[in-house]
Design a protein around this motif. Structure first.
Motif, mmCIF file in Angstrom:
data_model
loop_
_atom_site.group_PDB
_atom_site.id
_atom_site.type_symbol
_atom_site.label_atom_id
_atom_site.label_comp_id
_atom_site.label_asym_id
_atom_site.label_seq_id
_atom_site.Cartn_x
_atom_site.Cartn_y
_atom_site.Cartn_z
ATOM 1 N N GLU A 180 94.470 115.589 101.109
ATOM 2 C CA GLU A 180 93.389 115.916 100.212
ATOM 3 C C GLU A 180 92.218 114.850 100.571
ATOM 4 O OE1 GLU A 180 92.088 116.808 96.055
ATOM 5 O OE2 GLU A 180 93.656 117.593 97.651
ATOM 6 N N ARG A 181 92.181 113.882 101.562
ATOM 7 C CA ARG A 181 90.766 113.317 101.532
ATOM 8 C C ARG A 181 90.938 113.485 102.616
ATOM 9 N NH1 ARG A 181 90.414 109.230 105.404
ATOM 10 N NH2 ARG A 181 92.811 109.277 105.775
ATOM 11 N N GLN A 182 90.962 114.163 103.167
ATOM 12 C CA GLN A 182 90.490 115.090 104.751
ATOM 13 C C GLN A 182 89.776 116.315 104.225
ATOM 14 O OE1 GLN A 182 93.875 114.833 106.589
ATOM 15 N NE2 GLN A 182 93.277 113.748 108.262
ATOM 16 N N PHE A 183 90.346 117.158 103.016
ATOM 17 C CA PHE A 183 89.538 118.048 102.736
ATOM 18 C C PHE A 183 88.073 118.416 102.475
ATOM 19 C CE2 PHE A 183 89.136 121.535 99.463
ATOM 20 C CZ PHE A 183 88.838 122.594 99.759
ATOM 21 N N TRP A 184 88.317 116.990 101.352
ATOM 22 C CA TRP A 184 87.112 116.390 100.560
ATOM 23 C C TRP A 184 85.793 115.744 101.270
ATOM 24 C CZ3 TRP A 184 85.857 119.681 96.525
ATOM 25 C CH2 TRP A 184 87.146 120.070 95.985
ATOM 26 N N ARG A 185 86.790 115.261 102.270
ATOM 27 C CA ARG A 185 86.090 114.713 103.600
ATOM 28 C C ARG A 185 84.512 115.584 104.295
ATOM 29 N NH1 ARG A 185 87.011 109.839 106.944
ATOM 30 N NH2 ARG A 185 84.754 110.166 107.371
ATOM 31 N N ILE A 186 85.532 116.761 104.844
ATOM 32 C CA ILE A 186 85.153 117.570 105.549
ATOM 33 C C ILE A 186 83.939 118.520 105.038
ATOM 34 C CG2 ILE A 186 85.542 120.173 106.606
ATOM 35 C CD1 ILE A 186 87.849 118.645 107.522
ATOM 36 N N TYR A 187 84.643 119.201 103.019
ATOM 37 C CA TYR A 187 83.857 119.809 102.738
ATOM 38 C C TYR A 187 82.859 119.314 102.175
ATOM 39 C CZ TYR A 187 82.289 121.776 98.080
ATOM 40 O OH TYR A 187 81.423 122.064 97.293
ATOM 41 N N PHE A 188 82.430 117.827 101.366
ATOM 42 C CA PHE A 188 80.990 117.360 101.430
ATOM 43 C C PHE A 188 80.048 117.255 102.699
ATOM 44 C CE2 PHE A 188 83.237 116.277 97.270
ATOM 45 C CZ PHE A 188 81.761 116.514 96.849
ATOM 46 N N GLN A 189 81.046 116.869 103.434
ATOM 47 C CA GLN A 189 79.370 116.780 104.968
ATOM 48 C C GLN A 189 79.198 118.178 105.553
ATOM 49 O OE1 GLN A 189 79.142 114.710 107.092
ATOM 50 N NE2 GLN A 189 80.378 112.928 107.063
ATOM 51 N N LEU A 190 80.093 119.899 104.993
ATOM 52 C CA LEU A 190 79.731 120.662 105.019
ATOM 53 C C LEU A 190 79.072 121.483 103.964
ATOM 54 C CD1 LEU A 190 82.772 122.663 105.660
ATOM 55 C CD2 LEU A 190 81.199 121.784 107.160
ATOM 56 N N VAL A 191 78.917 120.823 102.688
ATOM 57 C CA VAL A 191 77.482 121.018 101.945
ATOM 58 C C VAL A 191 76.538 119.920 101.691
ATOM 59 C CG1 VAL A 191 79.989 122.434 100.562
ATOM 60 C CG2 VAL A 191 79.300 120.128 99.788
ATOM 61 N N LYS A 192 76.466 119.398 102.478
ATOM 62 C CA LYS A 192 75.596 118.381 102.001
ATOM 63 C C LYS A 192 74.216 118.267 101.734
ATOM 64 C CE LYS A 192 74.699 114.132 104.384
ATOM 65 N NZ LYS A 192 73.931 112.717 105.982
ATOM 66 N N SER A 193 74.103 119.323 102.522
ATOM 67 C CA SER A 193 72.006 119.942 102.577
ATOM 68 C C SER A 193 72.225 120.564 100.929
ATOM 69 C CB SER A 193 72.000 120.189 104.026
ATOM 70 O OG SER A 193 72.546 121.233 104.188
ATOM 71 N N TYR A 194 73.089 121.129 100.520
ATOM 72 C CA TYR A 194 73.216 121.738 99.482
ATOM 73 C C TYR A 194 73.353 120.742 98.160
ATOM 74 C CZ TYR A 194 73.856 126.121 102.164
ATOM 75 O OH TYR A 194 73.408 127.379 102.967
ATOM 76 N N VAL A 195 74.112 119.385 98.078
ATOM 77 C CA VAL A 195 74.064 119.343 97.151
ATOM 78 C C VAL A 195 73.505 117.792 97.146
ATOM 79 C CG1 VAL A 195 76.657 120.079 97.184
ATOM 80 C CG2 VAL A 195 76.669 117.805 98.674
ATOM 81 N N ALA A 196 72.966 117.138 98.270
ATOM 82 C CA ALA A 196 72.818 116.148 98.388
ATOM 83 C C ALA A 196 71.375 115.046 97.121
ATOM 84 C CB ALA A 196 72.174 115.665 100.059
ATOM 85 N N PRO A 197 70.138 116.290 97.598
ATOM 86 C CA PRO A 197 69.546 115.619 96.186
ATOM 87 C C PRO A 197 70.297 116.070 95.112
ATOM 88 C CG PRO A 197 68.908 117.631 97.432
ATOM 89 C CD PRO A 197 69.918 117.513 97.739
ATOM 90 N N TYR A 198 70.527 116.827 94.804
ATOM 91 C CA TYR A 198 71.389 116.715 92.830
ATOM 92 C C TYR A 198 72.600 114.997 93.117
ATOM 93 C CZ TYR A 198 70.399 121.498 92.233
ATOM 94 O OH TYR A 198 69.915 122.907 92.618
#
Length: 203
Positions: free
Chosen positions: A110-128
């Motif tokens: 689980e931890r790995q899945f979400w770490r990868i997810y947030f790395q992939l979408v970083k540029s989309y969600v970081a400002p929020y």
């Protein structure tokens, strides 16, 4: 009677419509706050199983054996904002929910899945996420200022109360002293009267 009935029914329909619009507006506000935008939706729909399996986590640490996917628990090394985002995106973007179901725990923890997810979408969600952090800091600062003002007001009130109590006690002491003087004068006057009466009697 019919015109009134139609009017009543129309009022109910309008109220329901207004309520629906309000609820829809709140949901849109939450989606915006947590960065679940249309751009993000379109982007994550391009993810595949290989997207996650081929992603390398260079600083990945050994996972806890109990660190597996659970439908009721998505928080694994996530910030509070990320946890809320993850919960929302699982309910709003079925493709992510399906990928998580396939990948966890057979291929990823689980931890790995979400770490990868947030790395992939970083540029989309970081400002929020940054906006949420700033908002939380401002709210905390406002609360601290408010608490400070309340504390100051209480201290001033206590000081005024104590000062008032001191003044009252001083006044009471003065009144008691004056009353005692009056009693002494009455007693002395009584003694003088008795002495005079005794002298007259002897004469």
């Amino acid at each position: 009677m019919w015109p009134f009935a139609r009017g009543k029914r129309a009022s109910k329909e309008k109220a329901a419509e207004t309520s629906g619009e309000g609820k829809h507006g709140e949901e849109d506000g939450l989606l915006q706050e947590l960065g679940v935008t249309d751009r993000l939706r379109e982007f994550v729909k391009t993810f595949t199983v290989d997207t996650f399996r081929s992603f390398t986590l260079h600083d990945d640490q050994a996972a806890d054996p109990a660190d597996v996917c659970a439908p009721s628990n998505v928080r694994k090394d996530l910030t509070e904002w990320q946890e809320r985002h993850a919960t929302l995106v699982l309910s709003e973007v079925k493709e992510i929910a399906q990928l998580r179901y396939v990948l966890c725990p057979r291929h990823l923890k689980e931890r790995q899945f979400w770490r990868i997810y947030f790395q992939l979408v970083k540029s989309y969600v970081a400002p929020y996420e940054l906006h949420a952090i700033q908002k939380a800091r401002m709210k905390k600062l406002e609360m601290e200022v408010e608490e400070s003002l309340i504390k100051g007001a209480i201290e001033v009130e206590m000081a005024e109360t104590n000062h008032g109590s001191g003044s009252s006690m001083t006044l009471i002491r003065k009144e008691n002293s004056l009353l005692k003087d009056d009693i002494d004068r009455v007693e002395r006057a009584g003694e003088s009267s008795e002495s005079a009466d005794s002298t007259d009697a002897k004469v």
